[in-house]
Design a protein around this motif. Structure first.
Motif, PDB file in Angstrom:
ATOM      1  N   ASP A  20       0.271  -1.099   0.079  1.00 35.77           N
ATOM      2  CA  ASP A  20       0.138   0.526  -0.027  1.00 35.77           C
ATOM      3  C   ASP A  20       1.011   0.968   0.166  1.00 35.77           C
ATOM      4  O   ASP A  20       0.536   2.525   0.065  1.00 35.77           O
ATOM      5  CB  ASP A  20      -0.776   0.342   0.899  1.00 35.77           C
ATOM      6  N   THR A  21       2.039   1.443  -0.434  1.00 35.98           N
ATOM      7  CA  THR A  21       2.772   2.223  -0.458  1.00 35.98           C
ATOM      8  C   THR A  21       3.722   1.880  -1.747  1.00 35.98           C
ATOM      9  O   THR A  21       4.073   3.191  -2.748  1.00 35.98           O
ATOM     10  CB  THR A  21       4.171   2.129   0.491  1.00 35.98           C
ATOM     11  N   ASP A 192       2.577   4.054   4.557  1.00 33.55           N
ATOM     12  CA  ASP A 192       1.418   4.029   4.761  1.00 33.55           C
ATOM     13  C   ASP A 192       0.560   4.308   5.881  1.00 33.55           C
ATOM     14  O   ASP A 192      -0.772   4.699   5.882  1.00 33.55           O
ATOM     15  CB  ASP A 192       0.186   2.867   3.984  1.00 33.55           C
ATOM     16  N   GLY A 211      -0.723   7.470   0.876  1.00 34.16           N
ATOM     17  CA  GLY A 211      -2.379   7.545   0.088  1.00 34.16           C
ATOM     18  C   GLY A 211      -3.301   8.219   0.879  1.00 34.16           C
ATOM     19  O   GLY A 211      -4.049   8.683   0.928  1.00 34.16           O
TER      20      GLY A 211
END
Length: 266
Positions: A20-21, A192, A211
């Motif tokens: 998620d980064t 994130d 994010g």
């Protein structure tokens, strides 16, 4: 370790989280991972299905990861088996080559490291799917922070204080700093997770929350997407420009020197 602020920070290292980064939350891998953890807790550990979601949330919040929490409260299981169950079934096909990110990373004239709680197989597979596996100096993974120890090597003089070392624990950051010999005060840390960012800040890192569009306590910067790196930190690429200018100056200077020498000899 106290964070030292500077109006014109100089960076020599970039430290990146993976999940998620370096790829977006919309990939669906995080949700699939959460589902797999719940399944593992029920199927492999025999935890009651009715309370498993709440228990997982409690363990995650208190210990940083579900795995660390399960170990801390006394569940015994093989780390590799856990990772195969949780990460081995992820929809990696959702990750596509990212030429934009690859170009950004390859043109950055700084040290680049991946710092993930994930196991090495997962990290390597994700980086390969993104087409950026060769863009980093090294990977700091679960195995890096938690190397296997033979039972014969364990003695009363060495007993781990906690079952698993992982972000956001300060010990994970300390170990990463030691292994890579990075200076946190000249390092940009991209993650994130707000908790990871806050620990990183406390450890002296310059922090970038990925994010999100707005900064939170502990983050020095916020990026909606990792693709916005160059817009947010154009100075990171200035070294490349300066190096190219220096090389051109050296070439011109050398050409002039040859010209003068030729003239004198004539």
């Amino acid at each position: 370790m106290e964070f030292v602020n500077s109006s014109t920070p100089r960076y020599d290292c970039l430290l990146f989280d993976l999940d998620d980064t370096l790829y977006p939350l919309s990939s669906g891998l995080s949700q699939a991972c959460a589902n797999n953890i719940i399944e593992y807790m029920v199927e492999k550990l025999g935890i009651d299905e009715d309370g498993v979601v709440e228990l997982n949330q409690i363990l995650y919040k208190k210990y940083g990861t579900s795995m660390a929490g399960l170990k801390a409260v006394g569940y015994e299981f093989d780390n590799d088996e856990y990772h195969r169950f949780v990460h081995g079934r992820l929809p990696y096909g959702n990750l596509k080559p990212d030429p934009v990110l690859r170009n950004l990373l390859l043109t950055l004239p700084l040290r680049k490291l991946v710092f993930s709680n994930g196991d090495e197989v997962h990290v390597t597979k994700a980086l390969k799917r993104l087409g950026i596996e060769d863009c980093f100096e090294r990977i700091i993974s679960f195995e890096t922070l938690n190397p296997k120890t033979n039972e014969t090597e364990v003695s009363i003089d060495y007993l781990p204080e906690i079952p698993v070392i992982c972000k956001p624990a300060e010990s994970a950051f300390e170990k990463a700093f030691e292994i890579t010999q990075l200076n946190p005060h000249t390092t940009l840390f991209f993650d994130d997770s707000v908790r990871n960012i806050q620990t990183g800040k406390a450890m002296g890192l310059h922090t970038v929350l990925v994010g999100k569009s707005e900064k939170v306590e502990g983050s020095d910067h916020a990026l909606k997407s990792i693709h916005n790196m160059k817009d947010a930190f154009p100075e990171l690429w200035s070294k490349t420009i300066n190096n190219n200018m220096n090389k051109e100056s050296e070439r011109i200077g050398y050409a002039r020197q040859i010209s003068i020498e030729t003239y004198v000899q004539a």
